[in-house]
Motif scaffolding. Structure first.
Motif, mmCIF file in Angstrom:
data_model
loop_
_atom_site.group_PDB
_atom_site.id
_atom_site.type_symbol
_atom_site.label_atom_id
_atom_site.label_comp_id
_atom_site.label_asym_id
_atom_site.label_seq_id
_atom_site.Cartn_x
_atom_site.Cartn_y
_atom_site.Cartn_z
ATOM 1 N N LEU A 173 -6.205 2.691 5.645
ATOM 2 C CA LEU A 173 -5.053 3.111 4.840
ATOM 3 C C LEU A 173 -3.756 3.051 5.638
ATOM 4 N N GLU B 101 -2.001 4.802 -6.346
ATOM 5 C CA GLU B 101 -1.110 4.003 -7.196
ATOM 6 C C GLU B 101 -0.868 4.637 -8.559
ATOM 7 N N GLN C 136 -11.627 5.115 6.808
ATOM 8 C CA GLN C 136 -10.639 5.013 5.725
ATOM 9 C C GLN C 136 -9.228 5.288 6.246
ATOM 10 N N ASN D 267 -11.037 1.252 -2.331
ATOM 11 C CA ASN D 267 -10.448 0.887 -3.619
ATOM 12 C C ASN D 267 -10.195 2.112 -4.492
ATOM 13 N N LYS E 253 -2.781 -0.582 5.719
ATOM 14 C CA LYS E 253 -2.406 -1.094 4.402
ATOM 15 C C LYS E 253 -1.054 -0.532 3.951
ATOM 16 N N LEU E 254 -0.817 0.743 4.190
ATOM 17 C CA LEU E 254 0.343 1.417 3.596
ATOM 18 C C LEU E 254 1.473 1.683 4.594
ATOM 19 N N MET F 95 -7.130 3.871 -3.167
ATOM 20 C CA MET F 95 -5.918 3.121 -3.507
ATOM 21 C C MET F 95 -5.537 3.311 -4.976
ATOM 22 N N LYS F 96 -6.549 3.326 -5.857
ATOM 23 C CA LYS F 96 -6.287 3.540 -7.288
ATOM 24 C C LYS F 96 -5.612 4.892 -7.508
#
Ligand SMILES: [Zn+2]
Length: 226
Positions: free
Chosen positions: A25, A221, A21, A214, A28-29, A217-218
């Motif tokens: 991450l 956000e 993870q 997911n 992605k970020l 990420m939720k």
């Protein structure tokens, strides 16, 4: 309004898939990474008093005391701070451990004015699941790719680089139980501390890699949208 850097503290037992993870991450970020283990390994290469002592402690399976670790964090955070707006945030992999480290982490984040957007997540799996997963785990000795062997027909070569996968010598049931014991002794009180303060976000780790990703990420956000 300029968003405050994201400070993502990721905790989880051996076998929780935390490392996977972290990599997803980061990409992605666009986050930086801080791993205390890697910092200590780099620090021990400096052959001064503390370097030699860190080597000694680690090689004997000991724990480097919080002030020494804290110094390494502070130096690394200073580097991040110097990046200015290019610094989007950082993933802290497996730190803080002991409760005293948790206090020091709060102080450090406060000092650098990064205490507005701190997310503390535990990728939660049972001990049974950890043992079950690690017993099926193979690793690529060349690129570090970790593969969970689901069936006997699964390929035993690395999908990244074609190297033959191996079982790591420490990935035995006994070795895993030792690491779970270590988690109970070194990390559990910190998890409970954050939980009692209402700061802990529990992520169900007993689902697919995508499912865990997911859910994380939720949670990231959530406050960004309100
Ligand atoms: Zn490989």
């Amino acid at each position: 309004m300029e968003k405050s850097p994201l400070i993502l503290i990721l905790l989880g037992k051996s076998g929780s898939g935390k490392g996977t993870q972290v990599n997803l991450l980061k990409d992605k970020l666009g986050l930086d990474f801080l791993g205390t283990g890697a910092l200590l390994r780099a620090r021990k290469m400096v052959g001064d008093f503390s370097g030699n002592k860190i080597a000694d402690v680690i090689d004997n399976g000991g724990i480097v005391p919080p002030p020494v670790v804290f110094k390494l964090w502070m130096d690394k955070f200073e580097e991040f701070k110097n990046k200015g707006d290019a610094f989007k945030g950082v993933i802290l992999d497996g730190s803080p451990r002991k409760l005293r480290e948790a206090w020091l982490m709060d102080d450090a984040l406060g000092w650098f004015e990064w205490d507005k957007r701190v997310k503390i997540m535990l990728i939660d799996i049972s001990d049974e699941e950890a043992i079950n997963r690690i017993a099926k785990r193979k690793i690529c000795p060349k690129c570090g790719n970790i593969v969970v062997i689901a069936g006997s027909n699964d390929s035993d070569v690395c999908s990244n680089c074609g190297e033959k996968l191996i079982i790591r010598p420490e990935d035995t049931i006994e070795g895993t139980q030792k690491r779970l014991e270590w988690f109970r002794e070194e990390v559990a009180e910190t998890v409970e501390h954050y939980e009692s303060m209402g700061r802990l976000i529990k992520i169900n780790g007993e689902q697919s890699v995508e499912g865990v990703f997911n859910d994380i990420m939720k949670e990231i956000e959530k406050d960004d949208n309100n």
